[in-house]
Design an enzyme around this catalytic site. Sequence first.
Site, mmCIF file in Angstrom:
data_model
loop_
_atom_site.group_PDB
_atom_site.id
_atom_site.type_symbol
_atom_site.label_atom_id
_atom_site.label_comp_id
_atom_site.label_asym_id
_atom_site.label_seq_id
_atom_site.Cartn_x
_atom_site.Cartn_y
_atom_site.Cartn_z
ATOM 1 N N LYS A 13 -94.177 38.012 18.843
ATOM 2 C CA LYS A 13 -93.247 37.869 17.963
ATOM 3 C C LYS A 13 -92.833 36.596 18.122
ATOM 4 C CE LYS A 13 -91.726 41.926 16.938
ATOM 5 N NZ LYS A 13 -92.376 42.920 16.640
ATOM 6 N N HIS A 64 -87.255 40.402 20.478
ATOM 7 C CA HIS A 64 -86.511 39.184 19.500
ATOM 8 C C HIS A 64 -85.761 38.360 19.728
ATOM 9 C CE1 HIS A 64 -88.472 41.532 15.535
ATOM 10 N NE2 HIS A 64 -87.748 43.245 16.370
ATOM 11 N N ASN A 104 -92.859 37.369 12.170
ATOM 12 C CA ASN A 104 -91.791 36.432 13.104
ATOM 13 C C ASN A 104 -92.089 35.616 13.607
ATOM 14 O OD1 ASN A 104 -90.709 38.825 12.867
ATOM 15 N ND2 ASN A 104 -92.597 40.337 13.448
ATOM 16 N N GLU A 136 -81.601 47.537 22.006
ATOM 17 C CA GLU A 136 -82.708 46.005 22.581
ATOM 18 C C GLU A 136 -80.927 44.999 22.567
ATOM 19 O OE1 GLU A 136 -84.113 45.633 17.618
ATOM 20 O OE2 GLU A 136 -84.365 47.835 18.530
ATOM 21 N N ASP A 167 -84.936 45.521 25.770
ATOM 22 C CA ASP A 167 -86.116 44.893 24.719
ATOM 23 C C ASP A 167 -85.841 44.216 24.102
ATOM 24 O OD1 ASP A 167 -87.826 45.055 22.560
ATOM 25 O OD2 ASP A 167 -88.000 46.864 21.958
ATOM 26 N N HIS A 181 -85.566 50.791 18.064
ATOM 27 C CA HIS A 181 -86.754 50.274 17.049
ATOM 28 C C HIS A 181 -87.453 52.357 16.910
ATOM 29 C CE1 HIS A 181 -90.677 49.167 16.591
ATOM 30 N NE2 HIS A 181 -90.482 48.110 15.873
ATOM 31 N N SER A 232 -83.683 43.810 15.559
ATOM 32 C CA SER A 232 -84.846 43.452 14.729
ATOM 33 C C SER A 232 -84.690 43.460 12.959
ATOM 34 C CB SER A 232 -85.602 43.785 14.908
ATOM 35 O OG SER A 232 -85.655 45.378 14.267
HETATM 36 C C1 LIG Z 1 -87.027 45.789 18.774
HETATM 37 C C2 LIG Z 1 -88.584 46.002 18.580
HETATM 38 N N1 LIG Z 1 -89.662 45.929 19.777
HETATM 39 C C3 LIG Z 1 -90.491 45.762 19.748
HETATM 40 C C4 LIG Z 1 -91.378 46.422 18.702
HETATM 41 C C5 LIG Z 1 -93.458 46.602 18.901
HETATM 42 O O1 LIG Z 1 -93.806 45.633 19.628
HETATM 43 P P1 LIG Z 1 -95.441 44.582 19.022
HETATM 44 O O2 LIG Z 1 -95.181 44.520 17.530
HETATM 45 O O3 LIG Z 1 -96.105 43.952 19.497
HETATM 46 O O4 LIG Z 1 -96.112 46.473 19.054
HETATM 47 C C6 LIG Z 1 -91.054 45.553 17.864
HETATM 48 C C7 LIG Z 1 -91.567 45.363 16.573
HETATM 49 O O5 LIG Z 1 -91.829 45.239 15.540
HETATM 50 C C8 LIG Z 1 -89.302 45.411 18.089
HETATM 51 O O6 LIG Z 1 -88.962 45.041 16.696
#
Ligand SMILES: Cc1ncc(COP(=O)(O)O)c(C=O)c1O
Length: 383
Positions: free
Chosen positions: A237, A206, A44, A174, A203, A130, A178
């Site tokens: 990321k 990405h 990432n 999101e 969120d 996610h 992701s």
């Molecule tokens: C959309 C999304 N939210 C949250 C997370 C979690 O983030 P972190 O890796 O900082 O725990 C991820 C990570 O894979 C993600 O893809």
Amino acid sequence: MAGIEEFLKERQEQGLLRKLKPASLRLGGKIYFENKEYVDLSSNDYLGLSAHPELKKAAIAATGKFGVASCASRLLSGDSELFQELEDTVAKFKGKEAGLVFNSGYQANVGIISSLFTGGDCIFSDRLNHASIIDGILLSQAKIFRFQHNDPGHLELLLKKERAKFKNALIITESIFSMDGDRAPLKELVGLKEKYNCQIMVDEAHATGVFGENGSGLVEEEGLSARIDLIMGTFSKALAGFGAYLATSRSIVDYLVNTCRSFIYSTALPPAVIAGNLASLKLIQDEPYRRKKLLSMAKMLRDKLQEKGFCVKGASQIIPLILGDNLRAVEFAKKVQEQGYWALPVRPPTVPAGQARLRLSLSYDHNQETLNKLIDVLSTIRI
Ligand SMILES: Cc1ncc(COP(=O)(O)O)c(C=O)c1O
């Protein structure tokens, strides 16, 4: 503890058993296993910042000054002026009143959602959100309604039918997904939030660093900061750091500091990480050419793969090649890896059944020549 052997056997037979695989090095868009070099299509580190000299300098300076640990949770004595500076910078970057730093994106989603919503409330969640979002909703005990992926029409049907039965309501998505790399229809979702008296949380894990004039994310690109209640994202990321943030109102931040268990009951991030995150936010503004190159390479790769007849999704630096069957995805990935490209198969439950895929994740560190060769490699694989 019962059933572990059966579980492992079943997963193995279905091609779903996951295993850890330690790399010997990861640097500059390459990854090494047992000293064999691969082009890294699995990270990432979208902007290629993970070895940036400015980030290393900031982390080393903070370690020199403050030591290697924060030594306590924020509400005890782990707080510092560095956190304050990072939270103010995030708030400005995201166009909101206040910011709050979390130890990871996972902890942020779980903590924010479960603190702000409870039994008697309802949450409308995109079907592909996610796992951390889903876990946060489960922990909150709010009623969950999952709308079809990126489908405001389906969301509105659910809102019409269900919204009035609950006290508070949240729509959550999101911004760049992701595993599919596609964009949420943020304008439509915001319109629905306003029409049906909900809050909305986005969120930007990405999207941060990659989209928007200032690299703040898709919310910025669509001019929606003021209309979105809760903007969450990670430093882990494109920002090549660690931890996560929420940008929102001052009163919500103050409330979370008092109620959010994943924030309260965990040791504060180390000074090097906070200083690195700060330096990274500055780089995002100072080096916009990174995101421009990344997105133009991604467009080129997606277009060419589509021309070659691949089933390719998305509209971002994340390019999933949909292969369907789990074992087919595993075999396909193996062949790609044999040709020196480290791309990974993604299977259920991370993605819906029947949609196993090869996830190609691009980085500023890649170049046109490497990607042209990748297209040749992918085109010759027959499974
Ligand atoms: C959309 C999304 N939210 C949250 C997370 C979690 O983030 P972190 O890796 O900082 O725990 C991820 C990570 O894979 C993600 O893809």
